[in-house]
Design a protein around this motif. Sequence first.
Motif, PDB file in Angstrom:
ATOM      1  N   ILE A 169      49.126  33.557  45.019  1.00  0.00           N
ATOM      2  CA  ILE A 169      48.488  32.901  43.879  1.00  0.00           C
ATOM      3  C   ILE A 169      47.774  33.934  43.013  1.00  0.00           C
ATOM      4  O   ILE A 169      47.869  33.909  41.786  1.00  0.00           O
ATOM      5  CB  ILE A 169      47.495  31.825  44.375  1.00  0.00           C
ATOM      6  CG1 ILE A 169      48.254  30.666  45.001  1.00  0.00           C
ATOM      7  CG2 ILE A 169      46.627  31.316  43.232  1.00  0.00           C
ATOM      8  CD1 ILE A 169      47.369  29.638  45.647  1.00  0.00           C
ATOM      9  N   ALA A 170      47.070  34.873  43.687  1.00  0.00           N
ATOM     10  CA  ALA A 170      46.365  35.909  42.930  1.00  0.00           C
ATOM     11  C   ALA A 170      47.358  36.707  42.087  1.00  0.00           C
ATOM     12  O   ALA A 170      47.068  37.070  40.941  1.00  0.00           O
ATOM     13  CB  ALA A 170      45.606  36.823  43.878  1.00  0.00           C
ATOM     14  N   GLY A 171      48.559  36.952  42.648  1.00  0.00           N
ATOM     15  CA  GLY A 171      49.593  37.667  41.896  1.00  0.00           C
ATOM     16  C   GLY A 171      50.050  36.865  40.691  1.00  0.00           C
ATOM     17  O   GLY A 171      50.201  37.393  39.586  1.00  0.00           O
ATOM     18  N   THR A 172      50.284  35.540  40.923  1.00  0.00           N
ATOM     19  CA  THR A 172      50.700  34.677  39.817  1.00  0.00           C
ATOM     20  C   THR A 172      49.658  34.702  38.706  1.00  0.00           C
ATOM     21  O   THR A 172      49.987  34.723  37.519  1.00  0.00           O
ATOM     22  CB  THR A 172      50.857  33.227  40.314  1.00  0.00           C
ATOM     23  OG1 THR A 172      51.559  33.253  41.548  1.00  0.00           O
ATOM     24  CG2 THR A 172      51.607  32.376  39.317  1.00  0.00           C
ATOM     25  N   LEU A 173      48.372  34.668  39.128  1.00  0.00           N
ATOM     26  CA  LEU A 173      47.303  34.632  38.138  1.00  0.00           C
ATOM     27  C   LEU A 173      47.241  35.933  37.334  1.00  0.00           C
ATOM     28  O   LEU A 173      46.871  35.930  36.168  1.00  0.00           O
ATOM     29  CB  LEU A 173      45.965  34.360  38.814  1.00  0.00           C
ATOM     30  CG  LEU A 173      45.781  32.935  39.322  1.00  0.00           C
ATOM     31  CD1 LEU A 173      44.433  32.792  39.994  1.00  0.00           C
ATOM     32  CD2 LEU A 173      45.899  31.932  38.197  1.00  0.00           C
ATOM     33  N   ASP A 174      47.633  37.065  37.974  1.00  0.00           N
ATOM     34  CA  ASP A 174      47.688  38.328  37.233  1.00  0.00           C
ATOM     35  C   ASP A 174      48.642  38.208  36.061  1.00  0.00           C
ATOM     36  O   ASP A 174      48.328  38.608  34.935  1.00  0.00           O
ATOM     37  CB  ASP A 174      48.154  39.461  38.154  1.00  0.00           C
ATOM     38  CG  ASP A 174      47.004  40.059  38.939  1.00  0.00           C
ATOM     39  OD1 ASP A 174      45.876  39.984  38.425  1.00  0.00           O
ATOM     40  OD2 ASP A 174      47.237  40.576  40.046  1.00  0.00           O
ATOM     41  N   GLY A 175      49.825  37.632  36.355  1.00  0.00           N
ATOM     42  CA  GLY A 175      50.809  37.433  35.295  1.00  0.00           C
ATOM     43  C   GLY A 175      50.291  36.499  34.229  1.00  0.00           C
ATOM     44  O   GLY A 175      50.440  36.736  33.025  1.00  0.00           O
ATOM     45  N   LEU A 176      49.650  35.410  34.692  1.00  0.00           N
ATOM     46  CA  LEU A 176      49.126  34.415  33.758  1.00  0.00           C
ATOM     47  C   LEU A 176      48.064  35.025  32.862  1.00  0.00           C
ATOM     48  O   LEU A 176      48.009  34.762  31.661  1.00  0.00           O
ATOM     49  CB  LEU A 176      48.552  33.224  34.547  1.00  0.00           C
ATOM     50  CG  LEU A 176      47.964  32.100  33.714  1.00  0.00           C
ATOM     51  CD1 LEU A 176      49.047  31.310  33.034  1.00  0.00           C
ATOM     52  CD2 LEU A 176      47.122  31.166  34.565  1.00  0.00           C
ATOM     53  N   GLU A 177      47.243  35.886  33.471  1.00  0.00           N
ATOM     54  CA  GLU A 177      46.153  36.493  32.712  1.00  0.00           C
ATOM     55  C   GLU A 177      46.692  37.295  31.526  1.00  0.00           C
ATOM     56  O   GLU A 177      46.162  37.231  30.420  1.00  0.00           O
ATOM     57  CB  GLU A 177      45.323  37.393  33.636  1.00  0.00           C
ATOM     58  CG  GLU A 177      44.049  37.885  32.987  1.00  0.00           C
ATOM     59  CD  GLU A 177      43.173  38.669  33.956  1.00  0.00           C
ATOM     60  OE1 GLU A 177      43.544  38.792  35.139  1.00  0.00           O
ATOM     61  OE2 GLU A 177      42.124  39.141  33.509  1.00  0.00           O
ATOM     62  N   LYS A 178      47.812  38.014  31.784  1.00  0.00           N
ATOM     63  CA  LYS A 178      48.395  38.828  30.719  1.00  0.00           C
ATOM     64  C   LYS A 178      48.835  37.938  29.557  1.00  0.00           C
ATOM     65  O   LYS A 178      48.564  38.217  28.390  1.00  0.00           O
ATOM     66  CB  LYS A 178      49.595  39.606  31.272  1.00  0.00           C
ATOM     67  CG  LYS A 178      49.447  41.108  31.076  1.00  0.00           C
ATOM     68  CD  LYS A 178      50.577  41.876  31.720  1.00  0.00           C
ATOM     69  CE  LYS A 178      51.896  41.749  30.967  1.00  0.00           C
ATOM     70  NZ  LYS A 178      53.058  42.091  31.790  1.00  0.00           N
ATOM     71  N   GLU A 260      35.601  31.544  29.903  1.00  0.00           N
ATOM     72  CA  GLU A 260      35.570  30.947  31.242  1.00  0.00           C
ATOM     73  C   GLU A 260      36.930  30.959  31.922  1.00  0.00           C
ATOM     74  O   GLU A 260      37.013  30.997  33.148  1.00  0.00           O
ATOM     75  CB  GLU A 260      35.021  29.515  31.170  1.00  0.00           C
ATOM     76  CG  GLU A 260      33.521  29.501  31.049  1.00  0.00           C
ATOM     77  CD  GLU A 260      32.919  28.121  31.149  1.00  0.00           C
ATOM     78  OE1 GLU A 260      31.685  28.039  31.106  1.00  0.00           O
ATOM     79  OE2 GLU A 260      33.663  27.130  31.274  1.00  0.00           O
ATOM     80  N   LEU A 261      37.992  30.919  31.120  1.00  0.00           N
ATOM     81  CA  LEU A 261      39.338  31.016  31.695  1.00  0.00           C
ATOM     82  C   LEU A 261      39.452  32.299  32.505  1.00  0.00           C
ATOM     83  O   LEU A 261      39.872  32.298  33.666  1.00  0.00           O
ATOM     84  CB  LEU A 261      40.384  31.060  30.586  1.00  0.00           C
ATOM     85  CG  LEU A 261      40.790  29.774  29.885  1.00  0.00           C
ATOM     86  CD1 LEU A 261      41.767  30.119  28.779  1.00  0.00           C
ATOM     87  CD2 LEU A 261      41.441  28.849  30.877  1.00  0.00           C
ATOM     88  N   PHE A 262      39.048  33.413  31.876  1.00  0.00           N
ATOM     89  CA  PHE A 262      39.191  34.706  32.553  1.00  0.00           C
ATOM     90  C   PHE A 262      38.171  34.836  33.682  1.00  0.00           C
ATOM     91  O   PHE A 262      38.449  35.439  34.715  1.00  0.00           O
ATOM     92  CB  PHE A 262      39.063  35.839  31.536  1.00  0.00           C
ATOM     93  CG  PHE A 262      40.130  35.774  30.485  1.00  0.00           C
ATOM     94  CD1 PHE A 262      41.447  36.000  30.841  1.00  0.00           C
ATOM     95  CD2 PHE A 262      39.844  35.418  29.189  1.00  0.00           C
ATOM     96  CE1 PHE A 262      42.460  35.900  29.905  1.00  0.00           C
ATOM     97  CE2 PHE A 262      40.847  35.320  28.243  1.00  0.00           C
ATOM     98  CZ  PHE A 262      42.155  35.559  28.601  1.00  0.00           C
ATOM     99  N   GLN A 263      37.005  34.230  33.460  1.00  0.00           N
ATOM    100  CA  GLN A 263      36.003  34.235  34.529  1.00  0.00           C
ATOM    101  C   GLN A 263      36.544  33.525  35.772  1.00  0.00           C
ATOM    102  O   GLN A 263      36.411  34.015  36.887  1.00  0.00           O
ATOM    103  CB  GLN A 263      34.752  33.520  34.019  1.00  0.00           C
ATOM    104  CG  GLN A 263      33.621  33.499  34.997  1.00  0.00           C
ATOM    105  CD  GLN A 263      32.552  32.510  34.557  1.00  0.00           C
ATOM    106  OE1 GLN A 263      32.851  31.381  34.197  1.00  0.00           O
ATOM    107  NE2 GLN A 263      31.322  32.946  34.548  1.00  0.00           N
ATOM    108  N   SER A 264      37.199  32.372  35.548  1.00  0.00           N
ATOM    109  CA  SER A 264      37.743  31.625  36.678  1.00  0.00           C
ATOM    110  C   SER A 264      38.821  32.417  37.393  1.00  0.00           C
ATOM    111  O   SER A 264      38.881  32.424  38.620  1.00  0.00           O
ATOM    112  CB  SER A 264      38.335  30.298  36.197  1.00  0.00           C
ATOM    113  OG  SER A 264      37.328  29.488  35.689  1.00  0.00           O
ATOM    114  N   ILE A 265      39.682  33.087  36.613  1.00  0.00           N
ATOM    115  CA  ILE A 265      40.724  33.899  37.243  1.00  0.00           C
ATOM    116  C   ILE A 265      40.067  34.965  38.113  1.00  0.00           C
ATOM    117  O   ILE A 265      40.468  35.198  39.259  1.00  0.00           O
ATOM    118  CB  ILE A 265      41.642  34.530  36.176  1.00  0.00           C
ATOM    119  CG1 ILE A 265      42.441  33.427  35.482  1.00  0.00           C
ATOM    120  CG2 ILE A 265      42.574  35.551  36.805  1.00  0.00           C
ATOM    121  CD1 ILE A 265      43.369  33.913  34.401  1.00  0.00           C
ATOM    122  N   GLY A 266      39.009  35.593  37.587  1.00  0.00           N
ATOM    123  CA  GLY A 266      38.284  36.599  38.359  1.00  0.00           C
ATOM    124  C   GLY A 266      37.690  36.018  39.629  1.00  0.00           C
ATOM    125  O   GLY A 266      37.790  36.618  40.707  1.00  0.00           O
TER     126      GLY A 266
END
Lengths: 360, 126, 122
Positions: A169-178, A260-266
């Motif tokens: 999931i953390a990997g998926t979120l890396d892609g999403l973050e970009k 907050e989107l990026f905060q949540s990903i973090g």
Amino acid sequence: MAKRTIIPFGPQHPVLPEPIHLDLVLEDEKVVEAIPSIGFIHRGLEKLVEKNEWPEMVYVIERVCGICSFGHGWGYCKSIEGNLGVEVPPRAEYLRTIWHELGRIHSHLLWLGLLADGFGFESLFMHTWRLRETILDIFEETTGGRVIFSVCKVGGLRKDVSNEKLAEIAGTLDGLEKELRELTQVFLDDVSVANRLVGVGTLTQDEAIALGAVGPTARGSGVNNDVRLDGHGAYGQLDFEPCLEEAGDCYARCKVRIRELFQSIGLIKQAAAQIPDGDIAIEIKGKHPAGEYVGRMEQPRGEAYYYSKGSGQKFLERIRVRTPTNANIPALVKTLQGCDFADVPMLVLTIDPCISCTER
Amino acid sequence: MTERKDLITDIEAAAPAELLGTAGDAKTAGYRLGQICATLAGDTLEILYTFEKDNILKNYKFTIGAAAPELQSVTAIYPYAFIYENEMHDLFGVTFKNLALDYGGKFFKTAQATPWNPAFGKGGEN
Amino acid sequence: MANLKIGKMVLRSLFKRPATLMYPTVPREWKELTRGRIEIDIDSCIFCGICARKCPTDAIAVDRNAKSWSIARMGCVQCSCCVEACPKSCLLNKAGYTSPDTEKVVDTFVKPEAEPGSVVDS
């Protein structure tokens, strides 16, 4: 003397996903007064507590809202756990935090899409919701439901997520973050977006405090009221600062949610990295809530209260959910006064109204 | 990392006559109104007021008769209380005196009057 | 070009596969955990009625005498509460949702007296 007109706005309106009715008193094109009216979809979910035993009631409370569903389930469980005086295993608290933060991403993306739709930026709306789908897929893979998860129960969780899955999931979120960086740049820098949002519907810090605004609506005016700072769940072990903006206009509220989107990903990545092993639930047998407890949660839309009163029986006497929109309506009414008629949809959208929650 | 403060929440019973004084004190001390809710307990209504400041929840419970419930409105102190007070008026039949924004029972569109308070208007001692 | 920020993203998606599926001609791929709908293995059901009592929406009805188990498909909210409560583990989640309908469907399953396997739909 300008001519006064009263224009009814809602409950059916193209920009409104949910039924709120506003009587707008206009002087020419300016709104001088707005009277809100809700109550079109009162379902009486709190009353169902008399028909459902408290362990099953969580499935009803989760359905108070289709967007912050996990948060409501967690808030209910927290209230009952406080009532019973039980502690939840740390792994469960971490997983709850992860799901709740995923829920925040999905809620904010949904809202950003609706906002784009509200000011007529159709392709931005489509792309925002395309990215939101990533989060919904994570939900379906880990819980079995796309919007209503039914994984939270009093005393812990019903389903575990393996550490490998969390890393994935953390990997998926890396892609999403970009992709999100690219997408949110449009909200932040595009001229046509700025034209609709900057300087519209300013709510000063004093007004936000005086009107009891909560969540991103208040944080856009510089009020630090992030309930997560009380360290419930795993928030006590995670490093984050509340996102605050000073301007108090629609643009600031939009910016808070984007940050907050990026905060949540973090937060999710932090939690996935340090989640402890262990049980995900404790068994509660032969005990029924007998006291009263008031708990609260930070939902994607702001602070929510959960009051539970038990009588030592299988059925609780009262459950009360105070949802964030309830607290934000007075702020909405205030910002509507003096705005242009054409900006009304923007203002209604930027408090992120969830009327079904408000009426329950 | 900002400091985390644990949530403190306690519930305290108070007399209905003290409502305005309690709310006024809370306002002066910098508390904000968290929520108001009503609970039906036999032939009485328990009205719970939650005030919040810096992760401290102060809850005051006011017990009044369910047959003809009446309380002072706190909208003069906390203007945004009108939502909760109108909601309680429509669902439990609580009358709030000096309510700043009174919807007159039209806030919630309920099929029957005071659906959550069957004891409303049934005589009985107050 | 300040007002064409989204241009790149839009252009890119012109050449990509659509993000949506052609519903309903292209079937969805179900995730392993999807709580689509509730199914029953009627042969191992003992008609104890725990699922009916636990159901938050009262969607399940159990008749011990007629040996029948029925579920109101439109009332079920797929919380899997019954699946967890069943002492014989004869309830299970299957992928695939109840298809939309103009009527509220009730599916009834009756335990056959001698020959197992038959399912009666009403």
